[in-house]
Design an enzyme around this catalytic site. Sequence first.
Site, short mmCIF file in Angstrom:
data_model
loop_
_atom_site.label_atom_id
_atom_site.label_comp_id
_atom_site.label_asym_id
_atom_site.label_seq_id
_atom_site.Cartn_x
_atom_site.Cartn_y
_atom_site.Cartn_z
N LYS A 136 64.82 42.79 121.63
CA LYS A 136 65.68 42.52 120.47
C LYS A 136 65.61 41.05 120.08
CE LYS A 136 69.61 41.21 121.22
NZ LYS A 136 70.91 41.12 121.91
N GLY A 170 78.78 51.60 120.88
CA GLY A 170 79.15 51.49 122.29
C GLY A 170 78.14 52.12 123.21
N HIS A 197 72.73 12.07 117.83
CA HIS A 197 72.68 12.14 116.37
C HIS A 197 71.25 12.03 115.86
CE1 HIS A 197 74.14 11.58 112.27
NE2 HIS A 197 73.30 10.55 112.17
#
Length: 449
Positions: free
Chosen positions: A51, A263, A438
Amino acid sequence: MADYDYDLFTIGAGSGGVRASRVAAAHGARVAVAEEHRIGGTCVIRGCVPKKMLVYGAHFAEDLEDAEQFGWNIEGKSFDWIKLRNAVLNDVTRLEGLYTQTLGNHEVTIFEERAEITGDHEVTLASGRKVTAKYILVATGARPFVPDFPGAEHIITSNEAFHLDALPKRIIIAGGGYIANEFAGIFNEFGSKVTLVNRSDVLLRGYDEALRDRLLQISLMKGIEFKFNTTFKSITKTASGTLQVELDGCDDMEVDAVMFATGRVPNVEGLGLDKVGVELGQRGEIKVDAYSKTSVDYLYAVGDVTDRVQLTPVAIREGQAFADSVFGKGEPYAVDHSCIPSAVFSHPPIAAVGLTESEARNTLGSVRVYQADFRPMKNVLAGRNERSLFKMVCDDSNGRIVGIHMIAPDAAEMMQAAAIAVKAGLTKADFDATTAIHPTMAEELVLMR
């Protein structure tokens, strides 16, 4: 233990069963494992690994669009589902080989057939062979729930989604959980017209409400349709091969595929658990104590079949703890099932650890919530109007962070480190005292005010 053929016999070679078997063998135990399908279980063969590969593939749909704003001229782009599908399945086969090799390297005996408990300390294989073991571990996982209604034989589940011969032009995905939302994003990016049908009006129950709302907003913007408070009455296959879907709660629809992601149920049928008196729960799950022991002294269970927390890393930890506790030389220990981080690989992904804002208010009373709502730098330059959201939930009495929730590109990658801080009981002041990196999205974790 010499009175038995093996010290440990594991039924099921998924993530939990493989970890338990190899660790027990490393402790010196004689171990055998039976697997009727493929070594690796749900996660490797038909779950999170393939997946995630599809998620990676789906991301290129937007990346190729965004690339033009970064100076790239991409002409003639097209998508070949069969090429991606076959590449994913080939890599799954590669991983299956590695899992098999791992067991072999630890001298674990592998029976590639079904096993059933037929008596105390006794297992009978599909071939008819009987073997005995001092301990038996059940790690058979769970499977997608398939409802019973007229035409249900026409639906697919996540199991079949990885093997489709063609992408459906129109697909209904039933469910509101992480699997439904993940595949909705995948199919949508691949060009399918996706409609998500849910019997309630809540997506991703258990996740923070602000993140759920943000995902719904972004998904709608991407073209995914949602039908809430809707149930299925029937599915009929037409002469042309399409599916006529009769729904209760909205107009009927004609689509090319219907996928159910409503489910998962524990795989306990036909294991012979009743023969030795193993106690089951209301959903058919094997009931275990904190140390994964069932109601039968020599029989243990780990992973989804226990329905404690249906996540691969949890099954692995349970398998490790079982093997160390039963076969190791140290003190037995139990897995802590609290404060488990998780992720939904939707578009964009969600990641979370700890209490949601509502859970914290109900549990602690007084809480303080910090948020960062921003458009990632890449989205700004790409002209993509998609905002990310970070939430930090703190105990107002001492500043301890009790929950972090985020929806953003690479949210899961950032959450892994953040989850350590929450598990360790760090405070908002600890985050404030940390210098930001940053420019990154992750810097928002230490800049929230």
